[in-house]
Design a protein around this motif. Structure first.
Motif, PDB file in Angstrom:
ATOM      1  N   ALA A   1      -2.986 -71.790   9.943  1.00 12.09           N
ATOM      2  CA  ALA A   1      -3.282 -70.371   9.670  1.00 12.09           C
ATOM      3  C   ALA A   1      -2.491 -69.440  10.575  1.00 12.09           C
TER       4      ALA A   1
ATOM      5  N   ASP B   1       1.617 -67.379   0.870  1.00 11.17           N
ATOM      6  CA  ASP B   1       0.330 -67.501   0.178  1.00 11.17           C
ATOM      7  C   ASP B   1      -0.484 -68.691   0.677  1.00 11.17           C
TER       8      ASP B   1
ATOM      9  N   ALA C   1      -1.987 -67.672   3.947  1.00  9.17           N
ATOM     10  CA  ALA C   1      -3.084 -66.727   3.678  1.00  9.17           C
ATOM     11  C   ALA C   1      -4.352 -67.478   3.266  1.00  9.17           C
ATOM     12  N   GLU C   2      -4.197 -68.549   2.506  1.00  7.80           N
ATOM     13  CA  GLU C   2      -5.348 -69.352   2.100  1.00  7.80           C
ATOM     14  C   GLU C   2      -5.986 -70.018   3.316  1.00  7.80           C
TER      15      GLU C   2
ATOM     16  N   LYS D   1      -5.956 -68.890   6.318  1.00  5.12           N
ATOM     17  CA  LYS D   1      -6.647 -67.830   7.062  1.00  5.12           C
ATOM     18  C   LYS D   1      -8.018 -67.565   6.440  1.00  5.12           C
ATOM     19  N   LYS D   2      -8.086 -67.544   5.105  1.00  2.97           N
ATOM     20  CA  LYS D   2      -9.370 -67.361   4.425  1.00  2.97           C
ATOM     21  C   LYS D   2     -10.318 -68.521   4.731  1.00  2.97           C
TER      22      LYS D   2
ATOM     23  N   GLU E   1     -11.851 -68.095   8.076  1.00  7.66           N
ATOM     24  CA  GLU E   1     -12.872 -67.048   8.111  1.00  7.66           C
ATOM     25  C   GLU E   1     -14.198 -67.538   7.555  1.00  7.66           C
ATOM     26  N   VAL E   2     -14.134 -68.371   6.526  1.00 13.43           N
ATOM     27  CA  VAL E   2     -15.340 -68.906   5.889  1.00 13.43           C
ATOM     28  C   VAL E   2     -16.077 -69.855   6.844  1.00 13.43           C
TER      29      VAL E   2
END
Length: 186
Positions: A61, A173, A176-177, A179-180, A183-184
């Protein structure tokens, strides 16, 4: 344990896909591991042994696309031009001032530039040394007048690598996934 992540609607036009395999390996550091990325015709894999992040997903990430392209795919951002049109485009973007200077000082005539242009636009070559070999003597002299005696050795005309540009968009992309995902789980 290997984890598989499938992404769709990614890339420059959101029409591509990627399958990512994550194999965390904390043998050398807590966040180490192997990532394998499959994107159609492009497959890259790399092992990262010593990383500072606590998990491998956190490491991915925080990476930038350029770093991952170098590690996973070993693709250069710039590649040599391969034909006369690309060479002319390179000269127009990077060396036009030199041509204008020599044209205004009279060291190169308009007719000589036209002959060089006509010869270049239909040429195909593997590198500048090859271009030197296929040019006629008059065109080589024009090139020497503008770029110096060793232009064929010192001048490295290049263009952006389209594969690099594509991989950069895709990996942006992918990162970015990750990073998501971080966060989850946080």
């Amino acid at each position: 344990m290997i984890e598989k992540i499938t992404l769709t609607k990614i890339g420059p036009y959101q029409e591509h896909w990627a399958t990512i395999y994550i194999d965390p390996n904390n043998s050398y550091s807590a966040g180490g591991g192997r990532i394998t990325v499959v994107m159609g015709d492009y497959v890259g894999s790399a092992f990262f042994s010593h990383v500072g992040q606590p998990t491998f997903k956190e490491f991915i990430a925080q990476c930038d696309p350029e770093y991952l392209i170098r590690k996973l795919f070993k693709v250069d951002q710039w590649i040599p031009v391969e034909n006369g049109e690309e060479f002319i485009e390179y000269v127009a973007l990077e060396r036009l001032d030199a041509i204008k200077e020599h044209r205004s000082s009279g060291t190169v005539t308009k007719a000589a530039l036209r002959e060089l242009y006509d010869e270049l636009k239909s040429s195909e070559f593997t590198n500048t040394s090859h271009l030197y070999d296929i040019l006629y003597k008059t065109e080589r002299e024009t090139m020497e007048s503008i770029f110096g005696d060793d232009w064929w050795f010192e001048l490295n005309p290049s263009k952006i690598n389209r594969i690099y540009t594509f991989l950069d968009s895709m990996l942006t992309d992918v990162i970015a996934e990750f990073k998501k995902l971080n966060e989850v789980t946080a």
